[in-house]
Design a protein around this motif. Structure first.
Motif, PDB file in Angstrom:
ATOM      1  N   LEU A 106       0.778  -1.405  -0.051  1.00 28.58           N
ATOM      2  CA  LEU A 106      -0.033  -0.095  -0.105  1.00 28.58           C
ATOM      3  C   LEU A 106       0.970   1.134   0.194  1.00 28.58           C
ATOM      4  O   LEU A 106       0.604   2.071  -0.534  1.00 28.58           O
ATOM      5  CB  LEU A 106      -0.922  -0.092   1.435  1.00 28.58           C
ATOM      6  CG  LEU A 106      -2.174  -0.530   1.141  1.00 28.58           C
ATOM      7  CD1 LEU A 106      -2.580  -0.432   1.816  1.00 28.58           C
ATOM      8  CD2 LEU A 106      -2.889   0.608  -0.110  1.00 28.58           C
ATOM      9  N   ILE A 109       1.666   2.094  -3.464  1.00 27.52           N
ATOM     10  CA  ILE A 109       0.915   2.412  -4.334  1.00 27.52           C
ATOM     11  C   ILE A 109       0.781   3.959  -3.945  1.00 27.52           C
ATOM     12  O   ILE A 109       0.894   4.861  -4.740  1.00 27.52           O
ATOM     13  CB  ILE A 109      -0.283   1.360  -4.000  1.00 27.52           C
ATOM     14  CG1 ILE A 109      -0.412   0.083  -4.687  1.00 27.52           C
ATOM     15  CG2 ILE A 109      -1.624   2.058  -4.804  1.00 27.52           C
ATOM     16  CD1 ILE A 109      -1.503  -0.499  -3.876  1.00 27.52           C
ATOM     17  N   TYR A 127     -11.517   9.328  -8.517  1.00 28.81           N
ATOM     18  CA  TYR A 127     -11.936   8.351  -8.135  1.00 28.81           C
ATOM     19  C   TYR A 127     -12.357   7.435  -7.004  1.00 28.81           C
ATOM     20  O   TYR A 127     -13.424   6.581  -6.467  1.00 28.81           O
ATOM     21  CB  TYR A 127     -11.307   7.334  -9.446  1.00 28.81           C
ATOM     22  CG  TYR A 127     -10.661   5.910  -9.291  1.00 28.81           C
ATOM     23  CD1 TYR A 127     -11.748   5.077  -9.952  1.00 28.81           C
ATOM     24  CD2 TYR A 127     -10.364   5.405  -8.679  1.00 28.81           C
ATOM     25  CE1 TYR A 127     -12.303   3.819 -10.146  1.00 28.81           C
ATOM     26  CE2 TYR A 127     -10.146   3.508  -8.633  1.00 28.81           C
ATOM     27  CZ  TYR A 127     -11.226   3.387  -9.873  1.00 28.81           C
ATOM     28  OH  TYR A 127     -11.256   1.535  -8.963  1.00 28.81           O
ATOM     29  N   LEU A 128     -10.980   7.195  -5.985  1.00 26.47           N
ATOM     30  CA  LEU A 128     -11.647   6.916  -4.963  1.00 26.47           C
ATOM     31  C   LEU A 128     -12.748   7.693  -4.415  1.00 26.47           C
ATOM     32  O   LEU A 128     -13.160   6.722  -3.295  1.00 26.47           O
ATOM     33  CB  LEU A 128      -9.956   7.360  -4.235  1.00 26.47           C
ATOM     34  CG  LEU A 128      -9.101   6.714  -4.434  1.00 26.47           C
ATOM     35  CD1 LEU A 128      -7.574   7.424  -3.559  1.00 26.47           C
ATOM     36  CD2 LEU A 128      -8.970   5.242  -4.262  1.00 26.47           C
ATOM     37  N   LYS A 159       0.855   0.447 -12.756  1.00 23.02           N
ATOM     38  CA  LYS A 159       1.571  -1.248 -12.957  1.00 23.02           C
ATOM     39  C   LYS A 159       3.028  -1.198 -13.309  1.00 23.02           C
ATOM     40  O   LYS A 159       3.907  -1.709 -12.420  1.00 23.02           O
ATOM     41  CB  LYS A 159      -0.260  -1.957 -13.903  1.00 23.02           C
ATOM     42  CG  LYS A 159      -0.351  -2.562 -13.366  1.00 23.02           C
ATOM     43  CD  LYS A 159      -1.283  -3.516 -14.633  1.00 23.02           C
ATOM     44  CE  LYS A 159      -2.200  -4.514 -13.660  1.00 23.02           C
ATOM     45  NZ  LYS A 159      -3.406  -3.653 -13.457  1.00 23.02           N
ATOM     46  N   LEU A 162       4.902   0.174 -10.469  1.00 23.21           N
ATOM     47  CA  LEU A 162       5.275  -0.753  -9.052  1.00 23.21           C
ATOM     48  C   LEU A 162       5.726  -2.266  -9.281  1.00 23.21           C
ATOM     49  O   LEU A 162       6.051  -2.819  -9.168  1.00 23.21           O
ATOM     50  CB  LEU A 162       3.527  -0.872  -8.313  1.00 23.21           C
ATOM     51  CG  LEU A 162       2.399   0.442  -7.874  1.00 23.21           C
ATOM     52  CD1 LEU A 162       1.301  -0.134  -8.124  1.00 23.21           C
ATOM     53  CD2 LEU A 162       3.448   0.792  -6.919  1.00 23.21           C
TER      54      LEU A 162
ATOM     55  N   ASP B   2      -6.069  -5.543  -9.025  1.00 24.15           N
ATOM     56  CA  ASP B   2      -5.756  -3.723  -8.954  1.00 24.15           C
ATOM     57  C   ASP B   2      -5.098  -3.266  -8.015  1.00 24.15           C
ATOM     58  O   ASP B   2      -5.464  -3.218  -7.104  1.00 24.15           O
ATOM     59  CB  ASP B   2      -7.737  -3.955  -9.603  1.00 24.15           C
ATOM     60  CG  ASP B   2      -6.930  -2.037 -10.673  1.00 24.15           C
ATOM     61  OD1 ASP B   2      -6.300  -1.648 -10.533  1.00 24.15           O
ATOM     62  OD2 ASP B   2      -7.648  -2.248 -11.747  1.00 24.15           O
ATOM     63  N   GLU B   3      -4.058  -1.987  -8.594  1.00 27.59           N
ATOM     64  CA  GLU B   3      -3.333  -0.996  -7.420  1.00 27.59           C
ATOM     65  C   GLU B   3      -4.421  -0.781  -6.514  1.00 27.59           C
ATOM     66  O   GLU B   3      -4.196   0.085  -5.494  1.00 27.59           O
ATOM     67  CB  GLU B   3      -2.302  -0.883  -8.171  1.00 27.59           C
ATOM     68  CG  GLU B   3      -0.991  -0.832  -8.657  1.00 27.59           C
ATOM     69  CD  GLU B   3      -1.335  -2.153  -9.714  1.00 27.59           C
ATOM     70  OE1 GLU B   3      -1.788  -2.229 -10.082  1.00 27.59           O
ATOM     71  OE2 GLU B   3      -0.181  -3.193  -9.865  1.00 27.59           O
ATOM     72  N   LEU B   4      -5.454   0.133  -8.161  1.00 26.96           N
ATOM     73  CA  LEU B   4      -6.193   1.613  -7.388  1.00 26.96           C
ATOM     74  C   LEU B   4      -7.099   0.206  -7.105  1.00 26.96           C
ATOM     75  O   LEU B   4      -7.830   1.215  -5.663  1.00 26.96           O
ATOM     76  CB  LEU B   4      -6.995   1.531  -8.272  1.00 26.96           C
ATOM     77  CG  LEU B   4      -5.661   2.881  -9.090  1.00 26.96           C
ATOM     78  CD1 LEU B   4      -6.675   2.941 -10.608  1.00 26.96           C
ATOM     79  CD2 LEU B   4      -5.910   4.108  -8.382  1.00 26.96           C
ATOM     80  N   GLU B   5      -7.991  -0.263  -6.554  1.00 29.63           N
ATOM     81  CA  GLU B   5      -8.797  -1.412  -6.478  1.00 29.63           C
ATOM     82  C   GLU B   5      -8.523  -1.646  -4.856  1.00 29.63           C
ATOM     83  O   GLU B   5      -8.973  -1.290  -3.819  1.00 29.63           O
ATOM     84  CB  GLU B   5      -9.019  -2.771  -6.552  1.00 29.63           C
ATOM     85  CG  GLU B   5      -9.997  -2.792  -8.149  1.00 29.63           C
ATOM     86  CD  GLU B   5     -11.336  -1.333  -8.261  1.00 29.63           C
ATOM     87  OE1 GLU B   5     -11.810  -1.493  -5.949  1.00 29.63           O
ATOM     88  OE2 GLU B   5     -11.539  -0.785  -8.911  1.00 29.63           O
ATOM     89  N   LEU B   6      -6.599  -2.096  -4.113  1.00 23.55           N
ATOM     90  CA  LEU B   6      -6.276  -2.032  -3.167  1.00 23.55           C
ATOM     91  C   LEU B   6      -6.147  -0.991  -2.375  1.00 23.55           C
ATOM     92  O   LEU B   6      -6.840  -0.600  -1.269  1.00 23.55           O
ATOM     93  CB  LEU B   6      -5.219  -2.431  -3.384  1.00 23.55           C
ATOM     94  CG  LEU B   6      -4.241  -3.325  -2.349  1.00 23.55           C
ATOM     95  CD1 LEU B   6      -5.045  -4.548  -1.966  1.00 23.55           C
ATOM     96  CD2 LEU B   6      -2.761  -3.784  -2.998  1.00 23.55           C
ATOM     97  N   LEU B   7      -6.006   0.092  -3.626  1.00 26.19           N
ATOM     98  CA  LEU B   7      -5.804   1.467  -2.519  1.00 26.19           C
ATOM     99  C   LEU B   7      -7.363   2.108  -2.338  1.00 26.19           C
ATOM    100  O   LEU B   7      -7.811   2.947  -1.241  1.00 26.19           O
ATOM    101  CB  LEU B   7      -5.219   2.380  -3.809  1.00 26.19           C
ATOM    102  CG  LEU B   7      -4.614   4.322  -3.428  1.00 26.19           C
ATOM    103  CD1 LEU B   7      -3.594   3.921  -2.567  1.00 26.19           C
ATOM    104  CD2 LEU B   7      -4.799   4.653  -4.570  1.00 26.19           C
ATOM    105  N   LYS B   8      -8.263   1.949  -2.676  1.00 21.45           N
ATOM    106  CA  LYS B   8      -9.671   2.147  -2.947  1.00 21.45           C
ATOM    107  C   LYS B   8      -9.920   1.552  -1.018  1.00 21.45           C
ATOM    108  O   LYS B   8     -11.041   2.072  -0.575  1.00 21.45           O
ATOM    109  CB  LYS B   8     -10.521   1.374  -4.142  1.00 21.45           C
ATOM    110  CG  LYS B   8     -12.021   2.485  -4.059  1.00 21.45           C
ATOM    111  CD  LYS B   8     -12.282   2.700  -5.163  1.00 21.45           C
ATOM    112  CE  LYS B   8     -14.152   3.165  -4.820  1.00 21.45           C
ATOM    113  NZ  LYS B   8     -14.634   3.144  -3.968  1.00 21.45           N
TER     114      LYS B   8
END
Lengths: 164, 217
Positions: A106, A109, A127-128, A159, A162, B2-8
């Motif tokens: 994390l 990221i 988006y978040l 991607k 990372l 997905d990285e963004l899913e993890l982040l979310k």
């Protein structure tokens, strides 16, 4: 008269301050910078408040003004302009990702997101926050197509960053 | 995944972790403008000081110094100049102190007191500058009358023509002094109103807001 406006503003801000904190979290690297940006956004919101007509939700308006402030300030900070710090403004800030104890992946990221450019950070942030592309494009003042294209690029960027 | 899913996931999870500032803290944030206004007062006072010094050096500094030397009145001229600069330095210090304490103030009541104090300091500063100019005008005329050989001979010749004439002359001189004072007052107050007045006005509105806050809480 002004004080009534001010009271209304502070009540609304108090209720929705999470939005500002979240913007700060995406755009800053440590708690000091977070506080600086929080102050700056608050002041900009207050300055812009007379123009808030209530035709959109207060929170929607906050997203727009807050993100624009963060983006402008991010550009400024590239030129090493620092906002004036309020030393007396002490409140506790302890996000896990600001220290080293967080889950390693994390942390990576979050680090990768912070390396994105100012607009892309805003897209990730919205988006978040569960905003759809229409809302994202309206808040950031870009076209919906552009938002989608950028989002795809962001995913690829994250991607490659990372996995390298 | 997905990285963004993890982040979310993490984003949603930590959305309750944010600090919650109360109304008073937020009020203070938007009223902190006071600190930068007071900082400007301090900076402008420094600039103003440099400007006056520069002007006096550029123009008649050397010339009037020579004149003063020829009159043998250095014992008045030097102490007055030194006194003037000393007082100016005291004011810089006060402006600086105001700035420091305003930026370190946490509590609303203290902030209000500091704003009032700053306004007072600026007022005193303006009054002092006016008084200093008045005294300088009176002294300059006095020195000119008693030490300039040309004026001296003129005075004696006028006096020999009749006692009434000399009174008229003195009245004219007093009238001239008052006129000069009035002109200086208008110019200085005008300048000060433009620079400090506008800053003070903004300080005042901050003060009003803070006062409203006091009532509201």
């Amino acid at each position: 008269m002004k004080s009534v406006t001010e009271q209304n503003f502070v009540v609304l801000l108090q209720e929705h301050q999470n939005i500002v904190h979240k913007i700060c979290r995406i755009y800053t690297n440590d708690s000091d910078a977070h506080k600086d940006l929080f102050q700056e956004i608050t002041i900009q919101l207050w300055k812009a408040f007379p123009k808030f007509r209530g035709d959109s939700k207060f929170s929607t308006w906050m997203y727009r003004v807050g993100l624009n402030t963060a983006i402008t300030l991010y550009r400024k900070s590239l030129r090493h302009v620092q906002s004036q710090r309020i030393e007396s403004m002490e409140y506790k800030l302890s996000y896990e990702e600001y220290d080293d104890t967080k889950d390693e992946q994390l942390k990576l990221i979050y680090g990768a997101v912070r390396k994105l450019n100012d607009i892309d950070k805003g897209i990730v942030f919205l988006y978040l926050e569960n905003k759809n592309y229409k809302e994202i494009s309206e808040t950031l003042g870009i076209s919906e197509v552009n938002a989608r294209v950028r989002m795809n690029r962001i995913k690829t960027k994250l991607k490659t960053q990372l996995n390298s | 995944m997905d990285e963004l899913e993890l982040l979310k996931k993490d984003w949603d999870k930590s959305s309750t972790n944010y600090p919650n500032l109360n109304n008073e803290q937020l009020y203070k944030l938007i009223n902190k403008k006071s600190s930068s206004i007071v900082k400007w007062i301090f900076i402008i006072s420094l600039l103003e000081f440099s400007a006056w010094t520069l002007i006096s050096f550029l123009f008649d500094g050397a010339e009037s110094l020579e004149k003063m030397k020829s009159y043998n009145v250095e014992h008045i001229f030097y102490p007055l100049t030194i006194f003037g600069y000393l007082v100016l330095f005291v004011f810089f210090y006060l402006f600086y102190k105001n700035y420091k304490s305003i930026s370190a103030t946490d509590n609303t009541k203290m902030l209000m007191e500091q704003i009032l104090k700053t306004r007072k300091t600026v007022k005193h500063y303006v009054i002092y500058n006016l008084l200093f100019v008045y005294i300088s005008i009176v002294l300059a005329v006095y020195i000119e009358l008693t030490n300039n050989p040309e004026t001296q001979s003129m005075l004696t010749s006028i006096e020999s023509e009749g006692a009434n004439n000399i009174y008229i002359l003195y009245l004219t001189i007093i009238g001239f002094i008052l006129l000069a004072m009035a002109v200086v007052t208008v110019i200085l107050l005008g300048i000060y109103f433009l620079i400090y007045g506008l800053l003070l006005k903004r300080l005042k509105s901050n003060y009003k807001d803070l006062k409203a806050l006091e009532k509201a809480i």
